[in-house]
Design an enzyme around this catalytic site. Structure first.
Site, mmCIF file in Angstrom:
data_model
loop_
_atom_site.group_PDB
_atom_site.id
_atom_site.type_symbol
_atom_site.label_atom_id
_atom_site.label_comp_id
_atom_site.label_asym_id
_atom_site.label_seq_id
_atom_site.Cartn_x
_atom_site.Cartn_y
_atom_site.Cartn_z
ATOM 1 C CB SER A 91 -1.115 0.277 0.932
ATOM 2 O OG SER A 91 -1.946 1.057 1.358
ATOM 3 C CE1 TYR A 139 -3.113 -1.803 5.422
ATOM 4 C CE2 TYR A 139 -2.822 0.678 4.644
ATOM 5 C CZ TYR A 139 -3.840 -0.780 4.790
ATOM 6 O OH TYR A 139 -3.610 -1.274 3.057
#
Length: 253
Positions: free
Chosen positions: A148, A161
Site C-alpha cells: 500500500s 496498518y
C-alpha cells in the site's frame, strides 16, 4: 507482453477486489490460476467465469493466517495444476484509527493477515518458484507482494496498518536480494486509494474520516492494480520490476 501459457499462478485474497481482478487477468493471459481465500462461494463464482472464458481455475478455501492451511494451499496447487510459477500475495486487511484507545484485536488481525499470512505463503511457495525458474520455458518466476502507499508514508490514524505494510516492503526487498540470482523476481505493488471493499471493514467513525479525506478523488479500480501485476509478471526474463507505487491522479499523499 509475454504470454503466460503453461504457467500456474496462486492468488491469495482472490474472493474480491484486487485479488479477484488479478486472477481473471492472469487467466486471460494463459495462466492456470489457484484461487485462495476464505469465502469459497465467491471463489466458485470467479472460477466459473474463468472456466467459461476457456481458462483453468482451482478453488482452494483457506485462511492463510494458519500456517498449515497456507502450506496446504501451495501444495495442492502444485499437486493439481502441476507447478507454481507466480505467487500473488494479495490477502490483506486495513483497519484504521488512532492508537489511543484502539481495539487491539484489530492490530492482531492486521499483523496475522498482512504479515504472517504473506510470510507463510512466501515460505511455502519459494521452493516451487525456484524450481519453476530453472525448468520452465520462461526460466523465471515471480512473487508479487501487494502492499500500500501506507507502506511508504506513515500517517496519524493508520500507525499499525503502516507498520504491517512497511514490514511487507522490508521483507520483500530482503527476499529479493536473497533469491534474485535464482531468477525469482520479488516485486512490491503499493496501491493508493482503490475502490474495493477493503475500507468497508472499518468502524463507522473511521469510515467517515476516510470518506472525508478522499472526497473528490477518483479512486483506482481493482482492475487498475491487476493490470499493474500483469505488467510485472509479463516482462522478459532479464527485466525485474522491483517496486511500483500506483496512486489515483488526484491523490496528493
Amino acid at each position: 507482453m509475454v504470454r503466460l501459457d503453461g504457467t500456474v499462478a496462486l492468488v491469495t485474497g482472490a474472493s474480491s477486489g484486487i485479488g479477484e481482478a488479478t486472477a481473471e487477468q492472469l487467466a486471460a493471459q494463459g495462466a492456470g490460476v489457484a484461487l485462495v481465500a476464505r469465502r469459497a462461494d465467491r471463489l466458485e463464482t470467479l472460477a466459473g467465469r474463468i472456466r467459461d472464458a476457456g481458462g483453468t481455475a482451482l478453488v482452494i478455501e483457506a485462511d492463510v493466517t494458519d500456517q498449515e492451511q497456507a502450506i496446504a494451499a501451495v501444495e495442492r496447487t502444485v499437486a493439481e495444476l502441476g507447478r507454481l510459477d507466480t505467487l500473488v500475495n494479495n490477502a490483506g486487511v486495513m483497519l484504521l484509527g488512532p492508537v489511543t484507545d484502539a481495539p487491539t484485536e484489530e492490530w492482531d488481525r492486521m499483523v496475522r493477515v498482512n504479515l504472517l499470512g504473506l510470510l507463510y505463503c512466501a515460505h511455502a511457495a519459494l521452493p516451487h518458484l525456484v524450481r519453476a525458474a530453472s525448468d520452465s520455458p520462461r526460466r523465471v518466476s515471480d512473487m508479487v507482494n501487494v502492499s500500500s502507499v501506507a507502506g511508504r508514508v506513515a500517517r496519524s490514524g493508520s500507525g499499525v496498518y503502516n507498520a504491517t505494510k512497511f514490514g511487507v516492503g522490508a521483507f520483500s526487498e530482503a527476499l529479493r536480494q536473497e533469491v534474485t540470482q535464482k531468477h525469482v523476481r520479488i516485486s512490491l505493488v503499493e496501491p493508493g486509494a482503490t475502490d474495493t471493499e477493503l475500507r468497508e471493514h472499518n468502524r463507522p467513525e473511521v469510515m467517515e474520516a476516510i470518506m472525508a479525506r478522499f472526497k473528490g478523488v477518483e479512486r483506482l479500480q481493482a482492475e487498475d492494480i491487476a493490470d499493474t501485476v500483469l505488467y510485472i509478471v509479463t516482462r522478459p526474463r532479464h527485466v525485474a520490476i522491483n517496486e511500483l507505487l500506483v496512486r489515483p491522479t488526484e491523490q496528493a499523499g
